[in-house]
Design an enzyme around this catalytic site. Structure first.
Site, PDB file in Angstrom:
ATOM      1  N   GLU A 173       0.691  -1.222   0.126  1.00  0.00           N
ATOM      2  CA  GLU A 173      -0.070   0.057   0.165  1.00  0.00           C
ATOM      3  C   GLU A 173       0.960   1.152   0.174  1.00  0.00           C
ATOM      4  O   GLU A 173       0.679   1.967   0.732  1.00  0.00           O
ATOM      5  CB  GLU A 173      -0.982  -0.135   1.071  1.00  0.00           C
ATOM      6  CG  GLU A 173      -1.642  -1.186   1.179  1.00  0.00           C
ATOM      7  CD  GLU A 173      -2.601  -1.545   2.390  1.00  0.00           C
ATOM      8  OE1 GLU A 173      -2.662  -0.603   3.490  1.00  0.00           O
ATOM      9  OE2 GLU A 173      -3.648  -2.275   2.346  1.00  0.00           O
ATOM     10  N   ASN A 204       1.949  -5.255  -3.059  1.00  0.00           N
ATOM     11  CA  ASN A 204       0.607  -5.636  -2.813  1.00  0.00           C
ATOM     12  C   ASN A 204       0.012  -4.288  -2.521  1.00  0.00           C
ATOM     13  O   ASN A 204       0.312  -3.322  -1.765  1.00  0.00           O
ATOM     14  CB  ASN A 204       0.432  -6.572  -1.403  1.00  0.00           C
ATOM     15  CG  ASN A 204      -0.602  -7.011  -1.237  1.00  0.00           C
ATOM     16  OD1 ASN A 204      -1.552  -7.635  -2.049  1.00  0.00           O
ATOM     17  ND2 ASN A 204      -1.378  -6.850   0.043  1.00  0.00           N
ATOM     18  N   HIS A 255     -10.759  -5.618  -2.515  1.00  0.00           N
ATOM     19  CA  HIS A 255     -11.715  -5.364  -1.728  1.00  0.00           C
ATOM     20  C   HIS A 255     -12.859  -4.672  -2.443  1.00  0.00           C
ATOM     21  O   HIS A 255     -12.713  -3.364  -2.552  1.00  0.00           O
ATOM     22  CB  HIS A 255     -10.900  -4.555  -0.420  1.00  0.00           C
ATOM     23  CG  HIS A 255     -10.052  -5.367   0.432  1.00  0.00           C
ATOM     24  ND1 HIS A 255     -10.576  -6.257   1.202  1.00  0.00           N
ATOM     25  CD2 HIS A 255      -8.757  -5.212   0.499  1.00  0.00           C
ATOM     26  CE1 HIS A 255      -9.365  -6.780   1.961  1.00  0.00           C
ATOM     27  NE2 HIS A 255      -8.362  -5.931   1.480  1.00  0.00           N
ATOM     28  N   GLU A 269      -6.554 -10.394  -1.138  1.00  0.00           N
ATOM     29  CA  GLU A 269      -7.407 -10.246   0.030  1.00  0.00           C
ATOM     30  C   GLU A 269      -8.643 -10.003  -0.339  1.00  0.00           C
ATOM     31  O   GLU A 269      -9.564  -9.088   0.228  1.00  0.00           O
ATOM     32  CB  GLU A 269      -6.792  -8.876   0.744  1.00  0.00           C
ATOM     33  CG  GLU A 269      -5.406  -8.976   1.110  1.00  0.00           C
ATOM     34  CD  GLU A 269      -4.905  -7.604   1.793  1.00  0.00           C
ATOM     35  OE1 GLU A 269      -5.781  -6.754   2.232  1.00  0.00           O
ATOM     36  OE2 GLU A 269      -3.649  -7.348   2.137  1.00  0.00           O
ATOM     37  N   ASP A 304     -12.574  -9.634  -0.669  1.00  0.00           N
ATOM     38  CA  ASP A 304     -14.032  -9.656   0.150  1.00  0.00           C
ATOM     39  C   ASP A 304     -14.767  -8.660  -0.961  1.00  0.00           C
ATOM     40  O   ASP A 304     -14.220  -7.680  -1.613  1.00  0.00           O
ATOM     41  CB  ASP A 304     -13.746  -9.502   1.465  1.00  0.00           C
ATOM     42  CG  ASP A 304     -13.049  -8.226   1.956  1.00  0.00           C
ATOM     43  OD1 ASP A 304     -12.880  -7.316   1.051  1.00  0.00           O
ATOM     44  OD2 ASP A 304     -12.478  -8.032   2.827  1.00  0.00           O
TER      45      ASP A 304
HETATM   46  O1  G3I Z   1      -3.396  -6.671  18.582  1.00  0.00           O
HETATM   47  C1  G3I Z   1      -4.358  -5.671  19.486  1.00  0.00           C
HETATM   48  C2  G3I Z   1      -4.779  -6.247  20.595  1.00  0.00           C
HETATM   49  O2  G3I Z   1      -3.686  -6.107  21.441  1.00  0.00           O
HETATM   50  C3  G3I Z   1      -5.957  -5.567  21.259  1.00  0.00           C
HETATM   51  O3  G3I Z   1      -6.549  -5.914  22.432  1.00  0.00           O
HETATM   52  C4  G3I Z   1      -7.146  -5.410  20.278  1.00  0.00           C
HETATM   53  C5  G3I Z   1      -8.244  -4.227  20.681  1.00  0.00           C
HETATM   54  O4  G3I Z   1      -8.817  -3.761  19.596  1.00  0.00           O
HETATM   55  O5  G3I Z   1      -6.576  -4.869  18.895  1.00  0.00           O
HETATM   56  C6  G3I Z   1      -5.552  -5.550  18.322  1.00  0.00           C
HETATM   57  O6  G3I Z   1      -5.020  -5.028  17.048  1.00  0.00           O
HETATM   58  C7  G3I Z   1      -6.040  -5.145  16.042  1.00  0.00           C
HETATM   59  C8  G3I Z   1      -5.195  -6.156  15.060  1.00  0.00           C
HETATM   60  O7  G3I Z   1      -6.000  -6.049  13.998  1.00  0.00           O
HETATM   61  C9  G3I Z   1      -4.913  -7.353  15.418  1.00  0.00           C
HETATM   62  O8  G3I Z   1      -6.136  -8.050  15.560  1.00  0.00           O
HETATM   63  C10 G3I Z   1      -6.509  -3.784  15.725  1.00  0.00           C
HETATM   64  O9  G3I Z   1      -7.242  -3.051  16.725  1.00  0.00           O
HETATM   65  C11 G3I Z   1      -7.149  -3.936  14.498  1.00  0.00           C
HETATM   66  O10 G3I Z   1      -7.427  -2.527  13.886  1.00  0.00           O
HETATM   67  C12 G3I Z   1      -6.293  -4.720  13.158  1.00  0.00           C
HETATM   68  O11 G3I Z   1      -7.151  -4.861  12.103  1.00  0.00           O
HETATM   69  C13 G3I Z   1      -6.501  -5.455  10.894  1.00  0.00           C
HETATM   70  C14 G3I Z   1      -6.177  -4.415   9.906  1.00  0.00           C
HETATM   71  O12 G3I Z   1      -5.557  -5.087   8.908  1.00  0.00           O
HETATM   72  C15 G3I Z   1      -5.210  -3.128  10.529  1.00  0.00           C
HETATM   73  O13 G3I Z   1      -4.679  -2.490   9.452  1.00  0.00           O
HETATM   74  C16 G3I Z   1      -7.312  -6.422  10.351  1.00  0.00           C
HETATM   75  O14 G3I Z   1      -7.289  -7.323  11.328  1.00  0.00           O
HETATM   76  C17 G3I Z   1      -6.703  -6.918   9.206  1.00  0.00           C
HETATM   77  O15 G3I Z   1      -7.648  -7.820   8.587  1.00  0.00           O
HETATM   78  C18 G3I Z   1      -6.440  -5.870   8.343  1.00  0.00           C
HETATM   79  O16 G3I Z   1      -5.924  -6.426   6.963  1.00  0.00           O
HETATM   80  C19 G3I Z   1      -5.495  -5.477   6.005  1.00  0.00           C
HETATM   81  C20 G3I Z   1      -4.250  -5.852   5.302  1.00  0.00           C
HETATM   82  O17 G3I Z   1      -3.228  -6.091   6.281  1.00  0.00           O
HETATM   83  C21 G3I Z   1      -4.000  -5.150   4.356  1.00  0.00           C
HETATM   84  N1  G3I Z   1      -4.904  -4.698   3.394  1.00  0.00           N
HETATM   85  C22 G3I Z   1      -6.165  -4.109   3.902  1.00  0.00           C
HETATM   86  C23 G3I Z   1      -6.655  -5.070   4.909  1.00  0.00           C
HETATM   87  C24 G3I Z   1      -7.965  -4.670   5.464  1.00  0.00           C
HETATM   88  O18 G3I Z   1      -7.972  -3.514   6.255  1.00  0.00           O
END
Ligand code: G3I
Length: 300
Positions: A127, A167, A204, A233, A235
């Site tokens: 990105e 990516n 997406h 990715e 969806d």
């Molecule tokens: O790790 C913390 C945890 O310690 C805490 O308790 C919890 C509370 O909310 O948050 C956790 O972190 C989260 C993390 O995922 C791990 O689970 C974040 O809040 C959450 O925002 C994060 O979201 C991820 C996101 O990337 C972050 O940018 C999504 O799961 C994941 O599906 C998403 O994936 C991205 C790809 O990597 C890149 N392309 C877009 C795609 C969708 O956004």
């Protein structure tokens, strides 16, 4: 064939999913994932904040949990991701200039050494472009416009056995500025011998009746530069069956489109939970979109 992975394999492709380590104790989740898919991407566990929470201190326990779960079932694994403006550990966010450049190089070397020889591909850079096709103004970009090629050269040296991918999202419509910006970078890299093997189109989508303009042209145009392409990715909000079937068919129509990965198993596992984006419902039942994808794969 009766599963997504086996159906994709009929044409030499894979069908993958994102896996979250904290769901591996959920037997409905692991039963579906273990049955349907033959490629896995760690949803968060191989990202910089996860793998190097403190500078110089690497931790691979969650990433390895996913790697082991997948490979014990004969699945392959894509690495995601090494250099990204988001999900950087706090210490990295506060760096800039030459110290961030060195930190990026050290991070790539540290993570790739751990997984050396084990992964099908790495999303080396994620990105890095704005919607208009210019470079995103991140802390990484502030280290100099050459940071992306430095990342790829570092990655090639660190593990020559894995495919190196760029990516991004919103690079599916051929007429879009961002698509052209990424295309021009790949063309430039290929012409100058910067090591790059693949482009990941995140895919997406927002549910509707049709795909983004000339989606298949985008895939074939990238492929014509001499790189593999993959949908990394996927969806689709409201899991539009025509879009799911169409994106699958577009990949099948392009020889160098090597596989498709959906970004989660059930709707409830998705970062877009609530928008019904995936192939299985919250209860783990196959949705109409699942059937549309499976039928497209089996007809190929
Ligand atoms: O790790 C913390 C945890 O310690 C805490 O308790 C919890 C509370 O909310 O948050 C956790 O972190 C989260 C993390 O995922 C791990 O689970 C974040 O809040 C959450 O925002 C994060 O979201 C991820 C996101 O990337 C972050 O940018 C999504 O799961 C994941 O599906 C998403 O994936 C991205 C790809 O990597 C890149 N392309 C877009 C795609 C969708 O956004």
């Amino acid at each position: 064939a009766g599963t997504l992975g086996a159906a994709a394999a009929q044409s030499g492709r894979y069908f993958g999913t994102a896996i979250a380590a904290n769901r591996l104790g959920d037997s409905t989740y692991t039963t579906i994932a273990g049955r349907e898919f033959n490629m896995v991407t760690a949803e968060n566990e191989m990202k910089p904040e996860a793998t190097q929470p403190n500078r110089g201190q690497f931790t691979f326990s969650a990433g390895d949990q996913i790697y082991n779960w997948a490979t014990q079932r004969g699945m392959k694994v894509r690495g995601h991701t090494l250099a990204w403006h988001a999900q950087q550990p706090g210490w990295m966010q506060s760096l800039g200039g030459s110290s961030l450049r060195q930190a990026m190089i050290d991070h790539i070397n540290g993570v790739m050494a751990h997984y050396k020889g084990k992964l099908a591909a790495w999303d080396v850079v994620n990105e890095a472009f704005n919607e208009d096709g210019s470079r995103r103004q991140s802390n990484l970009q502030s280290t100099g416009n050459d940071w992306i090629e430095v990342a790829f050269r570092t990655a090639r040296n660190a593990d020559p056995s894995t495919k190196l991918c760029y990516n991004d999202y919103n690079i599916e419509n051929w007429s879009y500025g961002k698509t052209q910006g990424v295309y021009n970078m790949i063309r430039d890299f290929k012409s100058r011998g910067v090591p790059i093997d693949c482009v990941g189109l995140q895919t997406h989508f927002t549910g509707g009746s049709s795909l983004p303009g000339n989606f298949q042209t985008t895939l074939s145009s990238f492929a014509a530069l001499g790189v593999d392409v993959a949908l990394t990715e996927v969806d689709v909000t409201n899991s539009s069956t025509s879009q799911y079937a169409g994106l699958t068919q577009a990949c099948l129509n392009v020889a160098r489109c090597i596989g498709i990965t959906v970004w989660g198993v059930r709707d409830s596992d998705s970062w877009r939970a609530g928008e019904s984006p995936l192939l299985f419902d919250n209860g783990g039942n196959k949705k109409a979109a699942y059937t549309s994808v499976l039928n497209a794969l089996n007809a190929a």
